[in-house]
Design a protein around this motif. Structure first.
Motif, PDB file in Angstrom:
ATOM      1  N   GLN A   1      -2.570  28.052  25.498  1.00 20.70           N
ATOM      2  CA  GLN A   1      -3.159  27.777  23.958  1.00 20.70           C
ATOM      3  C   GLN A   1      -4.666  28.166  23.833  1.00 20.70           C
ATOM      4  O   GLN A   1      -5.283  27.909  24.805  1.00 20.70           O
ATOM      5  CB  GLN A   1      -3.005  26.527  23.409  1.00 20.70           C
ATOM      6  CG  GLN A   1      -1.715  26.140  23.112  1.00 20.70           C
ATOM      7  CD  GLN A   1      -1.219  26.632  21.657  1.00 20.70           C
ATOM      8  OE1 GLN A   1      -1.416  27.672  21.474  1.00 20.70           O
ATOM      9  NE2 GLN A   1       0.069  26.076  21.366  1.00 20.70           N
TER      10      GLN A   1
ATOM     11  N   ARG B   1       1.589  25.393  30.223  1.00 22.23           N
ATOM     12  CA  ARG B   1       2.321  26.247  29.374  1.00 22.23           C
ATOM     13  C   ARG B   1       2.919  27.385  30.318  1.00 22.23           C
ATOM     14  O   ARG B   1       4.158  27.860  29.779  1.00 22.23           O
ATOM     15  CB  ARG B   1       1.232  26.893  28.291  1.00 22.23           C
ATOM     16  CG  ARG B   1       1.929  27.563  27.171  1.00 22.23           C
ATOM     17  CD  ARG B   1       1.005  27.923  26.044  1.00 22.23           C
ATOM     18  NE  ARG B   1       1.615  27.981  24.879  1.00 22.23           N
ATOM     19  CZ  ARG B   1       2.248  29.369  24.289  1.00 22.23           C
ATOM     20  NH1 ARG B   1       2.047  30.268  25.126  1.00 22.23           N
ATOM     21  NH2 ARG B   1       2.496  29.276  23.180  1.00 22.23           N
TER      22      ARG B   1
ATOM     23  N   GLU C   1      -0.349  21.701  21.717  1.00 18.08           N
ATOM     24  CA  GLU C   1       0.445  22.881  21.421  1.00 18.08           C
ATOM     25  C   GLU C   1       0.620  22.863  19.757  1.00 18.08           C
ATOM     26  O   GLU C   1       0.911  21.794  19.101  1.00 18.08           O
ATOM     27  CB  GLU C   1       2.179  22.855  21.995  1.00 18.08           C
ATOM     28  CG  GLU C   1       1.883  23.173  23.404  1.00 18.08           C
ATOM     29  CD  GLU C   1       1.890  24.384  23.795  1.00 18.08           C
ATOM     30  OE1 GLU C   1       1.997  25.259  23.036  1.00 18.08           O
ATOM     31  OE2 GLU C   1       1.452  24.846  24.878  1.00 18.08           O
TER      32      GLU C   1
END
Length: 487
Positions: A74, A31, A419
């Motif tokens: 996340q 990410r 996600e």
């Protein structure tokens, strides 16, 4: 405009103490795990903290920003101790170079690690220790942080997102940077104060569109100005087992007494509304029946207990089992399951193939066994898209390879990475026409509403087993006093 040299670092992570597993380096690298000019370039023009920093610097050509390690993942299980140590060691070493006029940090506020239930406090102590007492230090936070009151005394300024769903990440950064600029222009440094109250609140009724938290946000805005530089609220993160859990307020003022009084007033205003934060949710069967009886148009049925933005694993099978057992005939989309192995199987079989599948229950059987089904592979993608909705608008998203499966009238998105499915781009990627969809079943909660509240004729939530389950008192907290869960 005089030249200024600032250092910037970012650690945006919300840890759920009850999510199976540890959040390792791979979750950050997939990410955000960047440093230097590339870290800023990635977010230029986006509605994010670093997007705001890029815009801030563009109109201040005399300012120089050194971008140290910027990391986000996340929400999930506790951050690995080694990953946290690597981030902190790198940032501290970068700050040792010295010569800084100021430091800006983009933090979440609910970071926990395998061994540290107050990691944000740990990193702020370390950073203040290396830069010393004279270098102004400001930070921005998510309102669902579990922050120690000591945090306010370690900072010279800061701000917290004021919307939920969080569509003002960039605005929070701008407010923090404005306080930094004010100090660097010679104004007196701010004094921070934080007041907390001994309770843990669910966030269902913390939306800024209305309700108890919206009322207190309005009070905070009314108290800003003059000597009060920033007045921000914390709702806390219910599934973070931290000794600093609970709601409160953080205020920066030129007057220490005013900062403390304002923070105390706002914390009391939240506590006075405690009963209004309580929530009761229907069973999946009852919620599905209500969804099918809702007015015409797209109806959303949400599973907050496995919401990835609360640390969910996108693997619990409870709601999916009910949806498939219902034998639906209306066009239905289920978003989503996190199962890289299943995506690989679907990819190997190819579009149009029929495969036997076991849906959910792959990470753990604690929330129910897998759901057996026969599925058709409808679509395969590379998982890449750009956010077009109001949350993190313009930011790139990488789900890893994905597959769209169909079981009867139900189309199921399966992703290789976790996600959240909260942006229209997620569905466009999979060729899903939401205007032709009757029921959208989503592992989500409030953030889903940012882009979809206006598109849905109804949004319903239900109570299922999961890492972010409704019954907090049933969870094995170690650091939060039991009395925090009862009135």
């Amino acid at each position: 405009m005089s030249a200024k040299r600032i250092a910037v670092a970012r650690l945006w992570f919300e840890g759920n103490s009850f999510t199976p597993g540890v959040t390792g380096l791979d979750a950050f690298q997939s990410r955000e795990w960047n440093a230097g000019p590339d870290a800023l370039a990635r977010y230029r023009g986006t509605a994010t903290e670093l997007g705001a920093l890029a815009s801030f610097l563009e109109v201040r050509p005399g300012w120089q920003a050194t971008i140290l390690r910027c990391a986000s993942a996340q929400p999930g299980g506790p951050m690995g101790d080694a990953v946290f140590a690597a981030w902190l060691d790198e940032v501290v070493e970068g700050l040792r170079a010295g010569g800084w006029d100021g430091v800006y940090l983009s933090l979440h506020g609910a970071c926990i690690t395998e061994s540290d239930p107050a990691a944000d406090l740990t990193l702020l102590r370390a950073i203040r220790g290396v830069i010393g007492p004279d270098v102004p230090l400001v930070a921005s936070f998510d309102p669902h942080g579990n922050l120690s009151p000591e945090v306010a005394s370690l900072l010279d300024g800061g701000s917290i997102y004021r919307t939920y769903p969080h569509v003002d990440m960039d605005a929070a950064a701008r407010r923090a940077l404005a306080q930094l600029e004010r100090m660097l222009d010679g104004a007196p440094r701010g004094h921070g104060a934080m007041a907390k109250r001994p309770m843990v609140l669910h966030s269902f009724h913390m939306r800024d569109a209305g309700g108890p938290m919206a009322e207190v946000w309005q009070e905070a805005r009314e108290r800003e100005g003059g000597a009060v530089l920033d007045a921000s609220l914390l709702g806390g993160f219910a599934w973070g087992d931290s000794p600093h859990a609970g709601p409160g307020a953080m205020v920066f003022s030129t007057s220490p007494a005013l900062a403390a009084a304002t923070a105390g007033h706002l914390a009391d205003a939240i506590a006075a509304r405690r009963a209004r934060f309580d929530v009761a949710l229907p069973t999946p069967d009852a919620a599905l029946a209500a969804a099918l009886a809702a007015p015409d148009g797209l109806v959303a049925l949400l599973d907050p207990a496995d919401n990835p933005l609360s640390g969910g694993i996108c693997d619990t099978p409870g709601l999916l089992r009910v949806v498939l057992a219902a034998g639906l005939t209306v066009p239905t989309v289920f978003a989503f399951l996190h199962d890289a192995a299943l995506v690989a199987r679907a990819g190997g079989a190819g579009v149009g193939a029929t495969i036997d599948v076991a849906l959910g229950g792959q990470v753990t059987a604690a929330f129910g066994p897998p759901v057996p089904a026969v599925a058709v592979v409808e679509r395969l993608t590379d998982g890449r898209f750009t956010n077009t909705g109001p949350m993190e608008r313009g930011a790139p998203v990488d789900l890893g390879p994905t597959a769209l499966l169909r079981v009867g009238a139900v189309r199921i998105v399966v992703a290789s990475r976790k996600e959240a499915a909260i942006d229209p781009g997620f569905f466009a990627l999979h060729g899903i026409d939401l205007d032709a969809t009757r029921l959208l079943v989503n592992k989500g909660k409030n953030h889903f509403r940012a882009a979809f509240a206006d598109r849905c004729s109804a949004i319903l939530e239900c109570d299922t087993p999961g890492p972010a389950a409704l019954d907090l008192a049933a969870l094995p907290f170690r650091h939060v006093p039991r009395g925090y869960f009862t009135r």
